[in-house]
Write an enzyme that holds these catalytic residues in place. Structure first.
Site, PDB file in Angstrom:
ATOM      1  N   ASP A  34      49.318 102.638  12.742  1.00  0.00           N
ATOM      2  CA  ASP A  34      50.487 103.484  13.031  1.00  0.00           C
ATOM      3  C   ASP A  34      50.077 104.492  14.095  1.00  0.00           C
ATOM      4  OD1 ASP A  34      53.155 103.988  10.892  1.00  0.00           O
ATOM      5  OD2 ASP A  34      52.887 105.313  12.617  1.00  0.00           O
ATOM      6  N   ILE A  59      51.579 100.561  19.392  1.00  0.00           N
ATOM      7  CA  ILE A  59      51.652  99.104  19.576  1.00  0.00           C
ATOM      8  C   ILE A  59      52.203  98.689  20.939  1.00  0.00           C
ATOM      9  CG2 ILE A  59      51.742  98.457  17.127  1.00  0.00           C
ATOM     10  CD1 ILE A  59      54.889  97.965  17.866  1.00  0.00           C
ATOM     11  N   TYR A 149      68.897  98.304  20.151  1.00  0.00           N
ATOM     12  CA  TYR A 149      68.184  97.858  18.945  1.00  0.00           C
ATOM     13  C   TYR A 149      68.483  96.382  18.632  1.00  0.00           C
ATOM     14  CZ  TYR A 149      66.653  98.081  14.010  1.00  0.00           C
ATOM     15  OH  TYR A 149      66.035  97.872  12.791  1.00  0.00           O
ATOM     16  N   LYS A 153      65.808  93.284  18.524  1.00  0.00           N
ATOM     17  CA  LYS A 153      65.560  92.482  17.318  1.00  0.00           C
ATOM     18  C   LYS A 153      65.957  91.009  17.528  1.00  0.00           C
ATOM     19  CE  LYS A 153      63.876  95.782  14.693  1.00  0.00           C
ATOM     20  NZ  LYS A 153      62.490  95.769  14.217  1.00  0.00           N
TER      21      LYS A 153
HETATM   22  N1  LIG Z   1      65.312 100.931   7.122  1.00  0.00           N
HETATM   23  C1  LIG Z   1      66.193  99.989   7.387  1.00  0.00           C
HETATM   24  O1  LIG Z   1      67.344 100.019   6.905  1.00  0.00           O
HETATM   25  C2  LIG Z   1      65.820  98.828   8.262  1.00  0.00           C
HETATM   26  C3  LIG Z   1      66.742  97.778   8.396  1.00  0.00           C
HETATM   27  C4  LIG Z   1      66.426  96.693   9.178  1.00  0.00           C
HETATM   28  C5  LIG Z   1      65.211  96.645   9.833  1.00  0.00           C
HETATM   29  N2  LIG Z   1      64.339  97.689   9.710  1.00  0.00           N
HETATM   30  C6  LIG Z   1      63.079  97.565  10.442  1.00  0.00           C
HETATM   31  O2  LIG Z   1      61.998  97.730   9.543  1.00  0.00           O
HETATM   32  C7  LIG Z   1      60.904  98.326  10.222  1.00  0.00           C
HETATM   33  C8  LIG Z   1      60.432  99.555   9.455  1.00  0.00           C
HETATM   34  O3  LIG Z   1      61.520 100.464   9.346  1.00  0.00           O
HETATM   35  P1  LIG Z   1      61.477 101.779   8.437  1.00  0.00           P
HETATM   36  O4  LIG Z   1      62.865 102.010   8.000  1.00  0.00           O
HETATM   37  O5  LIG Z   1      60.401 101.683   7.432  1.00  0.00           O
HETATM   38  O6  LIG Z   1      61.123 102.855   9.582  1.00  0.00           O
HETATM   39  P2  LIG Z   1      60.333 104.258   9.468  1.00  0.00           P
HETATM   40  O7  LIG Z   1      60.814 105.078  10.613  1.00  0.00           O
HETATM   41  O8  LIG Z   1      60.452 104.800   8.094  1.00  0.00           O
HETATM   42  O9  LIG Z   1      58.816 103.804   9.728  1.00  0.00           O
HETATM   43  C9  LIG Z   1      58.439 103.189  10.927  1.00  0.00           C
HETATM   44  C10 LIG Z   1      56.960 103.446  11.190  1.00  0.00           C
HETATM   45  O10 LIG Z   1      56.624 102.843  12.460  1.00  0.00           O
HETATM   46  C11 LIG Z   1      55.770 103.733  13.161  1.00  0.00           C
HETATM   47  N3  LIG Z   1      55.857 103.495  14.606  1.00  0.00           N
HETATM   48  C12 LIG Z   1      56.927 103.697  15.408  1.00  0.00           C
HETATM   49  N4  LIG Z   1      56.613 103.415  16.679  1.00  0.00           N
HETATM   50  C13 LIG Z   1      55.315 103.021  16.692  1.00  0.00           C
HETATM   51  C14 LIG Z   1      54.419 102.601  17.711  1.00  0.00           C
HETATM   52  N5  LIG Z   1      54.793 102.552  18.995  1.00  0.00           N
HETATM   53  N6  LIG Z   1      53.158 102.259  17.366  1.00  0.00           N
HETATM   54  C15 LIG Z   1      52.753 102.333  16.077  1.00  0.00           C
HETATM   55  N7  LIG Z   1      53.561 102.732  15.061  1.00  0.00           N
HETATM   56  C16 LIG Z   1      54.823 103.071  15.369  1.00  0.00           C
HETATM   57  C17 LIG Z   1      56.288 105.124  12.783  1.00  0.00           C
HETATM   58  O11 LIG Z   1      55.311 106.136  13.023  1.00  0.00           O
HETATM   59  C18 LIG Z   1      56.615 104.938  11.304  1.00  0.00           C
HETATM   60  O12 LIG Z   1      55.506 105.257  10.473  1.00  0.00           O
HETATM   61  C19 LIG Z   1      61.382  98.626  11.642  1.00  0.00           C
HETATM   62  O13 LIG Z   1      60.980  97.586  12.502  1.00  0.00           O
HETATM   63  C20 LIG Z   1      62.887  98.648  11.497  1.00  0.00           C
HETATM   64  O14 LIG Z   1      63.537  98.318  12.701  1.00  0.00           O
HETATM   65  C21 LIG Z   1      64.605  98.772   8.944  1.00  0.00           C
END
Ligand SMILES: NC(=O)c1ccc[n+]([C@@H]2O[C@H](COP(=O)([O-])OP(=O)(O)OC[C@H]3O[C@@H](n4cnc5c(N)ncnc54)[C@H](O)[C@@H]3O)[C@@H](O)[C@H]2O)c1
Length: 245
Positions: A34, A59, A149, A153
């Site tokens: 992260d 990343i 977004y 995706k």
């Molecule tokens: N929460 C939802 O409803 C939902 C729905 C569909 C998809 N997603 C996908 O699931 C994944 C996780 O989502 P979440 O809700 O847990 O998000 P979140 O914001 O709670 O956590 C995301 C994490 O990714 C890290 N991050 C962001 N950019 C980064 C980078 N460039 N390098 C390294 N780390 C990085 C952040 O620091 C954070 O710890 C994402 O890809 C999101 O698009 C989430």
């Protein structure tokens, strides 16, 4: 090391942290990645330094990703599972969206995932085996206010299918998971009324939990799923079927 080695990006919180927890319970060693150092550093103390190692990396920075894989190769010589979970949102109607928000979202969600897949792909091809699970989103089907977004995706889904074709003969399975509305710090930032509307539009009338996604990741990461590749598994309470209201 006897344990299976996994790399999880975006591991510091939300869905990523739930995946770390699930892998620890399934006796994997987890390399948690992260850019959030503060929360990332807490993972080893929470789960045990013999189970989780945190490595700070952005990343979408090619150098960071290469250094990360060098460290992993030196320490473990292999990677059994890569979960590309890091991702962000910057929502707006297209007429209000700054180009910087398009670039940022595509850079992290799509290019960052591609960079991680490229390094893992080289290693997994060499070791003749592995699993890659890409966290996409149900939103790739389309959501108002998410042109950046959804595009990122949709790119992840397309890339997953290509990598399944390219890496299949090296015993590497590549799949995507498309979560719907999941209760994480990301969705906790939404306005209360907006969130309630989204929940009301769910066939289940509920949000998912990070563990719901982690359970699907565990399934696709297992060595029992060698004939499933290039697929997108929805973990969305049925939202992808059609209108819930
Ligand atoms: N929460 C939802 O409803 C939902 C729905 C569909 C998809 N997603 C996908 O699931 C994944 C996780 O989502 P979440 O809700 O847990 O998000 P979140 O914001 O709670 O956590 C995301 C994490 O990714 C890290 N991050 C962001 N950019 C980064 C980078 N460039 N390098 C390294 N780390 C990085 C952040 O620091 C954070 O710890 C994402 O890809 C999101 O698009 C989430």
């Amino acid at each position: 090391m006897n344990k299976r080695i996994s790399i999880v990006t975006g591991a510091a919180k939300g869905i990523g942290k739930a995946i770390v927890e699930r892998f620890v319970n399934d006796n994997y060693f987890v390399v948690a990645v992260d850019e959030d150092e503060e929360n990332g550093n807490k993972l080893s103390s929470e789960f045990g330094a013999d189970k989780v190692k945190f490595i700070k990396a952005d990343i979408c920075n090619e150098k960071d990703v290469q250094v990360l894989f060098e460290k992993v190769k030196t320490e473990f010589s292999r990677v059994d599972v890569l979960v590309n979970n890091a991702g962000i949102i910057r929502d707006n109607m297209i007429w209000n969206m700054p180009v910087e928000d398009f670039d940022l979202v595509v850079n992290i969600n799509l290019k960052g995932t591609w960079l991680m897949c490229r390094e893992a792909g080289k290693l997994m091809k060499q070791q003749n085996g592995g699993r890659i699970v890409n966290i996409a989103s149900r939103a790739w089907l389309g959501n108002r206010g998410q042109s950046n977004y959804s595009a990122s995706k949709a790119g992840v889904v397309g890339m997953t299918r290509v990598l399944a074709l390219e890496l299949g003969k090296y015993n590497v399975c590549v799949n995507a998971i498309a979560p719907g509305l999941i209760d994480t710090p990301l969705t906790q930032k939404l306005e209360k009324e907006v969130l309630q509307k989204l929940i009301d539009a769910q066939p289940t009338r509920t949000m998912g939990l990070p563990a719901d996604v982690a359970n699907a990741v565990a399934f696709l990461s297992s060595d029992k799923t060698q004939f499933i590749t290039g697929q997108t598994l929805y973990v969305d309470g049925g939202k992808s079927i059609g209108a819930g209201i």
